[in-house]
Enzyme design. Sequence first.
Site, PDB file in Angstrom:
ATOM      1  CE  LYS A   1      -4.152  -1.393   3.034  1.00  0.00           C
ATOM      2  NZ  LYS A   1      -4.390  -1.092   4.217  1.00  0.00           N
TER       3      LYS A   1
ATOM      4  CG  ASP B   1      -9.932  -0.314   6.466  1.00  0.00           C
ATOM      5  OD1 ASP B   1      -8.810  -0.723   7.142  1.00  0.00           O
ATOM      6  OD2 ASP B   1     -10.854  -0.856   6.002  1.00  0.00           O
ATOM      7  CB  SER B   2      -8.312  -1.038   0.753  1.00  0.00           C
ATOM      8  OG  SER B   2      -7.022  -1.529   1.221  1.00  0.00           O
TER       9      SER B   2
ATOM     10  CE  LYS C   1      -3.175  -2.807  -6.985  1.00  0.00           C
ATOM     11  NZ  LYS C   1      -2.584  -3.683  -5.691  1.00  0.00           N
TER      12      LYS C   1
HETATM   13  P1  IMP Z   1      -6.310  -3.119   5.839  1.00  0.00           P
HETATM   14  O1  IMP Z   1      -6.937  -1.991   4.681  1.00  0.00           O
HETATM   15  O2  IMP Z   1      -5.031  -2.924   6.429  1.00  0.00           O
HETATM   16  O3  IMP Z   1      -7.483  -3.736   6.576  1.00  0.00           O
HETATM   17  O4  IMP Z   1      -6.081  -4.533   4.804  1.00  0.00           O
HETATM   18  C1  IMP Z   1      -6.630  -4.427   3.500  1.00  0.00           C
HETATM   19  C2  IMP Z   1      -6.337  -5.923   2.936  1.00  0.00           C
HETATM   20  O5  IMP Z   1      -6.990  -5.922   1.580  1.00  0.00           O
HETATM   21  C3  IMP Z   1      -5.003  -6.053   2.414  1.00  0.00           C
HETATM   22  O6  IMP Z   1      -4.279  -6.700   3.522  1.00  0.00           O
HETATM   23  C4  IMP Z   1      -5.143  -7.042   1.436  1.00  0.00           C
HETATM   24  O7  IMP Z   1      -5.209  -8.396   1.643  1.00  0.00           O
HETATM   25  C5  IMP Z   1      -6.401  -6.612   0.943  1.00  0.00           C
HETATM   26  N1  IMP Z   1      -6.017  -5.350  -0.050  1.00  0.00           N
HETATM   27  C6  IMP Z   1      -6.386  -4.072  -0.183  1.00  0.00           C
HETATM   28  N2  IMP Z   1      -5.909  -3.564  -1.294  1.00  0.00           N
HETATM   29  C7  IMP Z   1      -5.398  -4.575  -1.980  1.00  0.00           C
HETATM   30  C8  IMP Z   1      -4.801  -4.531  -3.404  1.00  0.00           C
HETATM   31  O8  IMP Z   1      -4.698  -3.608  -3.891  1.00  0.00           O
HETATM   32  N3  IMP Z   1      -4.488  -5.620  -3.818  1.00  0.00           N
HETATM   33  C9  IMP Z   1      -4.494  -6.841  -3.108  1.00  0.00           C
HETATM   34  N4  IMP Z   1      -5.129  -6.861  -2.081  1.00  0.00           N
HETATM   35  C10 IMP Z   1      -5.584  -5.909  -1.411  1.00  0.00           C
END
Ligand code: IMP
Length: 203
Positions: free
Chosen positions: A12, A68-69, A173
């Site tokens: 990220k 957050d994603s 990407k």
């Molecule tokens: P958090 O936002 O820290 O809760 O984590 C988001 C999780 O979603 C990541 O650890 C990935 O597993 C997944 N994720 C979010 N964005 C992407 C991306 O661009 N590619 C692949 N996985 C993603």
Amino acid sequence: MRVLVATSNPGKYREIKEGLAPLGWTLFSLLDYPFKLPPEEGATFEDNAILKAAYAARQSGLPTLADDSGLEVAALGGEPGVYSARYGNKTTDTERNVYLLERLKGIPPEQRKAKFVAVLAMAYPDGYLELYRGETEGEILEAPRGEWGFGYDPLFYLPEVGKTFAEMTLEQKAAHSHRGKALRALLEAYRQGTRRKEQPLSE
Ligand code: IMP
């Protein structure tokens, strides 16, 4: 402007750094401010992004951007969603990808639609807050493809490009991804002066 990017996910961080480059900000990371982010206990991407950004802005005294994603798979009722980073209690990206494939076993290609969502929260130490969101729709393949990226990238296929996120360069990407879209929304708001204040979470 000096800005902290509050993520401990190197994939990220790389994408956010590239996306913010046109603004010419001086970026700091959690390597420069080594405190632990609060647990992601929110029910939505917005709640969790705000939790992280607001906490880190208070701790560092810097305007702070947090992401957050996650991935929402239609056939699984939107799983893993906000639990994407800890899906199935697995500890590595590879284990989570295997787990996702198991959950989708026997589901035909036309029913493997999925959506990536990214929410960026920009929080200032005085409590001022902005939110930016990006979404990208694709499909979950039956086996991983590609070497780049992170997380679920090797399983997330974009039919219009004919590639998974893990088969794309960083630039490609960014052009298609949920995070790329959220970053461009932020860029536009700062360049055009159309920034909009959001309400902080009640504490
Ligand atoms: P958090 O936002 O820290 O809760 O984590 C988001 C999780 O979603 C990541 O650890 C990935 O597993 C997944 N994720 C979010 N964005 C992407 C991306 O661009 N590619 C692949 N996985 C993603």
